[in-house]
Design an enzyme around this catalytic site. Structure first.
Site, PDB file in Angstrom:
ATOM      1  N   CYS A  12       0.833  -1.206   0.000  1.00  8.69           N
ATOM      2  CA  CYS A  12       0.000   0.000   0.000  1.00  8.69           C
ATOM      3  C   CYS A  12       0.862   1.249   0.000  1.00  8.69           C
ATOM      4  O   CYS A  12       2.080   1.182  -0.047  1.00  8.69           O
ATOM      5  CB  CYS A  12      -0.855   0.007   1.255  1.00  8.69           C
ATOM      6  SG  CYS A  12      -1.608  -1.584   1.618  1.00  8.69           S
ATOM      7  N   GLY A  39      -2.159   1.676  -4.354  1.00  8.81           N
ATOM      8  CA  GLY A  39      -3.358   1.042  -3.842  1.00  8.81           C
ATOM      9  C   GLY A  39      -4.590   1.803  -4.242  1.00  8.81           C
ATOM     10  O   GLY A  39      -4.646   3.022  -4.061  1.00  8.81           O
ATOM     11  N   ASN A 113       2.133  -0.583   5.536  1.00  9.85           N
ATOM     12  CA  ASN A 113       2.426  -1.105   4.200  1.00  9.85           C
ATOM     13  C   ASN A 113       3.347  -2.303   4.379  1.00  9.85           C
ATOM     14  O   ASN A 113       4.425  -2.154   4.942  1.00  9.85           O
ATOM     15  CB  ASN A 113       3.106   0.001   3.372  1.00  9.85           C
ATOM     16  CG  ASN A 113       3.658  -0.483   2.045  1.00  9.85           C
ATOM     17  OD1 ASN A 113       4.526   0.142   1.475  1.00  9.85           O
ATOM     18  ND2 ASN A 113       3.185  -1.609   1.541  1.00  9.85           N
ATOM     19  N   CYS A 248      12.460  -4.632  -1.709  1.00  8.25           N
ATOM     20  CA  CYS A 248      11.841  -5.452  -2.757  1.00  8.25           C
ATOM     21  C   CYS A 248      12.290  -4.971  -4.148  1.00  8.25           C
ATOM     22  O   CYS A 248      12.091  -3.804  -4.490  1.00  8.25           O
ATOM     23  CB  CYS A 248      10.334  -5.290  -2.582  1.00  8.25           C
ATOM     24  SG  CYS A 248       9.336  -5.761  -3.972  1.00  8.25           S
ATOM     25  N   TYR A 254       8.397  -2.546 -11.083  1.00  7.56           N
ATOM     26  CA  TYR A 254       7.021  -2.176 -11.410  1.00  7.56           C
ATOM     27  C   TYR A 254       6.345  -1.250 -10.400  1.00  7.56           C
ATOM     28  O   TYR A 254       5.671  -0.312 -10.785  1.00  7.56           O
ATOM     29  CB  TYR A 254       6.182  -3.456 -11.529  1.00  7.56           C
ATOM     30  CG  TYR A 254       4.693  -3.228 -11.601  1.00  7.56           C
ATOM     31  CD1 TYR A 254       4.098  -2.831 -12.788  1.00  7.56           C
ATOM     32  CD2 TYR A 254       3.895  -3.389 -10.478  1.00  7.56           C
ATOM     33  CE1 TYR A 254       2.737  -2.600 -12.855  1.00  7.56           C
ATOM     34  CE2 TYR A 254       2.526  -3.162 -10.532  1.00  7.56           C
ATOM     35  CZ  TYR A 254       1.952  -2.774 -11.721  1.00  7.56           C
ATOM     36  OH  TYR A 254       0.605  -2.550 -11.787  1.00  7.56           O
ATOM     37  N   ASP A 356       7.477  -5.358 -21.896  1.00 10.00           N
ATOM     38  CA  ASP A 356       6.687  -5.174 -20.674  1.00 10.00           C
ATOM     39  C   ASP A 356       7.618  -5.299 -19.478  1.00 10.00           C
ATOM     40  O   ASP A 356       8.684  -5.914 -19.577  1.00 10.00           O
ATOM     41  CB  ASP A 356       5.535  -6.179 -20.583  1.00 10.00           C
ATOM     42  CG  ASP A 356       4.385  -5.633 -19.736  1.00 10.00           C
ATOM     43  OD1 ASP A 356       4.562  -4.584 -19.081  1.00 10.00           O
ATOM     44  OD2 ASP A 356       3.295  -6.252 -19.728  1.00 10.00           O
ATOM     45  N   ASP A 357       7.199  -4.715 -18.354  1.00 15.09           N
ATOM     46  CA  ASP A 357       8.065  -4.744 -17.166  1.00 15.09           C
ATOM     47  C   ASP A 357       8.106  -6.131 -16.545  1.00 15.09           C
ATOM     48  O   ASP A 357       9.125  -6.550 -16.006  1.00 15.09           O
ATOM     49  CB  ASP A 357       7.579  -3.722 -16.129  1.00 15.09           C
ATOM     50  CG  ASP A 357       6.104  -3.868 -15.813  1.00 15.09           C
ATOM     51  OD1 ASP A 357       5.289  -3.224 -16.490  1.00 15.09           O
ATOM     52  OD2 ASP A 357       5.751  -4.661 -14.921  1.00 15.09           O
ATOM     53  N   CYS A 447      10.573 -13.439  -5.376  1.00 14.52           N
ATOM     54  CA  CYS A 447       9.604 -13.817  -6.416  1.00 14.52           C
ATOM     55  C   CYS A 447      10.315 -14.391  -7.639  1.00 14.52           C
ATOM     56  O   CYS A 447       9.741 -15.168  -8.393  1.00 14.52           O
ATOM     57  CB  CYS A 447       8.713 -12.643  -6.787  1.00 14.52           C
ATOM     58  SG  CYS A 447       9.603 -11.155  -7.270  1.00 14.52           S
TER      59      CYS A 447
HETATM   60  P1  AMP Z   1      -0.422 -10.463 -15.799  1.00 18.76           P
HETATM   61  O1  AMP Z   1       0.816 -11.146 -16.306  1.00 18.76           O
HETATM   62  O2  AMP Z   1      -1.610 -10.677 -16.672  1.00 18.76           O
HETATM   63  O3  AMP Z   1      -0.710 -10.821 -14.368  1.00 18.76           O
HETATM   64  O4  AMP Z   1      -0.162  -8.910 -15.860  1.00 18.76           O
HETATM   65  C1  AMP Z   1       1.076  -8.450 -15.537  1.00 18.76           C
HETATM   66  C2  AMP Z   1       1.163  -6.992 -15.728  1.00 18.76           C
HETATM   67  O5  AMP Z   1       0.469  -6.346 -14.680  1.00 18.76           O
HETATM   68  C3  AMP Z   1       2.605  -6.594 -15.651  1.00 18.76           C
HETATM   69  O6  AMP Z   1       3.061  -6.223 -16.886  1.00 18.76           O
HETATM   70  C4  AMP Z   1       2.619  -5.431 -14.708  1.00 18.76           C
HETATM   71  O7  AMP Z   1       2.636  -4.242 -15.437  1.00 18.76           O
HETATM   72  C5  AMP Z   1       1.321  -5.527 -13.955  1.00 18.76           C
HETATM   73  N1  AMP Z   1       1.555  -6.083 -12.587  1.00 18.76           N
HETATM   74  C6  AMP Z   1       2.569  -5.808 -11.826  1.00 18.76           C
HETATM   75  N2  AMP Z   1       2.458  -6.375 -10.624  1.00 18.76           N
HETATM   76  C7  AMP Z   1       1.398  -7.068 -10.612  1.00 18.76           C
HETATM   77  C8  AMP Z   1       0.802  -7.891  -9.648  1.00 18.76           C
HETATM   78  N3  AMP Z   1       1.301  -7.992  -8.423  1.00 18.76           N
HETATM   79  N4  AMP Z   1      -0.286  -8.550  -9.997  1.00 18.76           N
HETATM   80  C9  AMP Z   1      -0.746  -8.407 -11.220  1.00 18.76           C
HETATM   81  N5  AMP Z   1      -0.242  -7.620 -12.157  1.00 18.76           N
HETATM   82  C10 AMP Z   1       0.816  -6.936 -11.884  1.00 18.76           C
END
Ligand code: AMP
Length: 466
Positions: A12, A39, A113, A248, A254, A356-357, A447
């Site tokens: 958060c 959040g 948080n 983290c 992200y 994508d990140d 992770c």
């Molecule tokens: P997905 O793979 O469909 O869960 O979506 C992933 C995308 O959502 C990533 O490219 C991130 O930009 C964003 N994301 C980042 N952290 C999370 C998270 N904890 N849960 C879900 N999506 C996230």
């Protein structure tokens, strides 16, 4: 039987303000507004005027929860605030923070948080001492632990709490006369200090919030540090011996806003470095590099610069739609992807690098790739600026359960086939370590690696997340 709501990890946003003569509720509102990305489910502000505390919290975005009418009642010189991360469990007001209770030392407000990893044993201790709990929230456990901790001052009680707690907590605490900021000895979640006019101070999860309120960044709160803000200014002390720190890395990847500083470095710059390394590790011939807006923009710029391929916009995001993962349920999420992104028509016939990140559940990438195909893309090469996420987070990010993590059950080739791309490349863990390593003596990368800096001892703690 009383069923307590399940609570999952929370990354958060929190803030704390000590500023005599300032409308602290309004300042908190703007800080929370800047921390909204941390959040979107609930928001709350608690203020204190040296005698009594006032609180308002509700479900929704900061701008939906607060208005002139309710801000007016939040009087005082002290404030804490909270914006709650959405999880797949317990969408309810019970989880809204701050928590506010009356104690022998006066009002106690808590904004938390993170996520404790020894909640079960702490709960048991509290229940055995006759303390009633209304939820399964570890933040409520923290509140009750502090209220009942030994010591005749909050300084002592907070120090006693730190000895008993394990896991992630960046806290802001409101008492009758002071606001405290506390960061766990690992420093899992960020927290920083800013100066607000001549006599005011502010703490916030991220430095991006300080500019909004004309505050100046002073420094980050150290892991294991307690900071007290009151009429003597800033008093701080270190509680625990230094441990290998464990901020983290997903904050870099992200979670944090790109305009924040973490460990003294610009998040945007770190993300560009991730993109550049990704280009070195996974080069490909292409006409254009596009990113998934907005979270992958910095990584994408880094990739394009390093690769020498033009950077361009390919997907236009409807900025009025929130994060797709807010909504539980894969089918809904897929539909929301199309509501959220629209491809530009001039991608037709192009060979695209799509950056994508991260890929978490893997439910976003497939629909995005399908949109690009419909727009006529000739080739789509996906590049991910972080390693495969294979393990759940117990320290405060709702990463999903192990079986929901696509990289936990599929190989890179299988994921590429699943999302329908010509090629797929992830940043290596070694590269990520190189990029973040110079900043401190350790990070949490559980992770990606499965190596957790704290032991999740009790099955019941684990089962809350898995
Ligand atoms: P997905 O793979 O469909 O869960 O979506 C992933 C995308 O959502 C990533 O490219 C991130 O930009 C964003 N994301 C980042 N952290 C999370 C998270 N904890 N849960 C879900 N999506 C996230």
């Amino acid at each position: 039987m009383m069923m307590l709501p399940r609570k999952l990890g929370e990354a958060c946003g929190v803030c704390g303000i000590y500023a005599p003569g300032v409308d602290v509720a309004r300042v908190s509102f703007f800080v929370l507004y800047a921390l909204q990305h941390r959040g979107q489910e609930c928001a709350g502000i608690c203020t204190g005027d040296g005698r009594v505390a006032h609180i308002h919290k509700g479900m929704g975005l900061v701008s939906q929860v607060f208005n002139e009418d309710n801000l007016r009642w939040l009087r005082g010189d002290l404030a804490i605030g909270h914006t709650r991360y959405s999880t797949t469990g317990g969408l309810s007001l019970t989880n809204a923070q701050p928590y506010l209770i009356e104690t022998a030392l006066g009002p106690l407000g808590i904004a938390h948080n993170g996520n404790l990893t020894n909640t079960s044993s702490l709960r048991r201790d509290l229940l055995q001492r006759g303390v009633g709990l209304t939820s399964s929230s570890d933040s409520e456990v923290i509140t009750q632990m502090l209220a009942g901790a030994p010591g005749d001052s909050w300084d002592k009680r907070i120090a006693a709490f730190i000895l008993g707690a394990e896991g992630a907590y960046s806290l802001t605490i409101l008492t009758r006369d002071a606001v405290y900021a506390v960061r766990d000895p690992w420093g899992f979640r960020p927290l920083c200090l800013g100066k607000l006019n001549e006599s005011g101070w502010v703490v916030a999860s991220e430095s991006c919030a300080l500019g909004t309120i004309d505050a100046t960044f002073v420094r980050e709160i150290n892991p294991g540090e307690i900071v007290r803000l009151d009429d003597s200014g800033v008093t701080s002390w270190q509680t625990e011996p230094a441990r290998p720190s464990a901020l983290c890395v997903f904050e870099y990847v992200y979670f944090a806003r790109p305009d924040s500083l973490l460990e003294g470095r610009s998040v945007h710059r770190v993300r560009r470095a991730m993109g550049a390394r990704l280009a070195q590790e996974h080069p490909v011939d292409a006409d254009i590099v596009i990113g998934v807006p907005d979270s992958a923009t910095a990584h994408t710029i880094g990739y394009a610069n390093e690769a020498g391929i033009p950077y361009g916009e390919g997907l236009i995001k409807n900025r009025y739609i929130g994060r797709t993962f807010i909504q539980p349920g894969a089918r809904l999420r897929r539909r929301k992807v199309a509501l959220k992104y629209n491809p530009l028509p001039d991608l037709s016939g192009k060979r695209i690098v799509l950056v994508d990140d991260s890929i978490v559940r893997g439910t976003t990438s497939g629909p995005i790739v399908a949109l690009l195909r419909q727009a006529g893309a000739k080739e789509i090469h996906m590049r991910v600026a972080s390693p495969p996420i294979c393990y759940p987070c117990f320290m405060g990010v709702d990463m999903a359960k192990r079986e929901e993590l696509i990289a936990g059950r599929m190989s890179v080739d299988q994921i590429a086939a699943h999302i329908g791309v010509h090629s797929l490349g992830y940043l290596s863990l070694e590269a990520l370590r190189d990029i973040v390593a110079p900043a401190s003596n350790g990070h949490c990368e559980a992770c990606f690696s499965g190596e957790y800096p704290v032991i999740v001892r009790h099955e019941s703690d684990r089962s809350m997340f898995q």
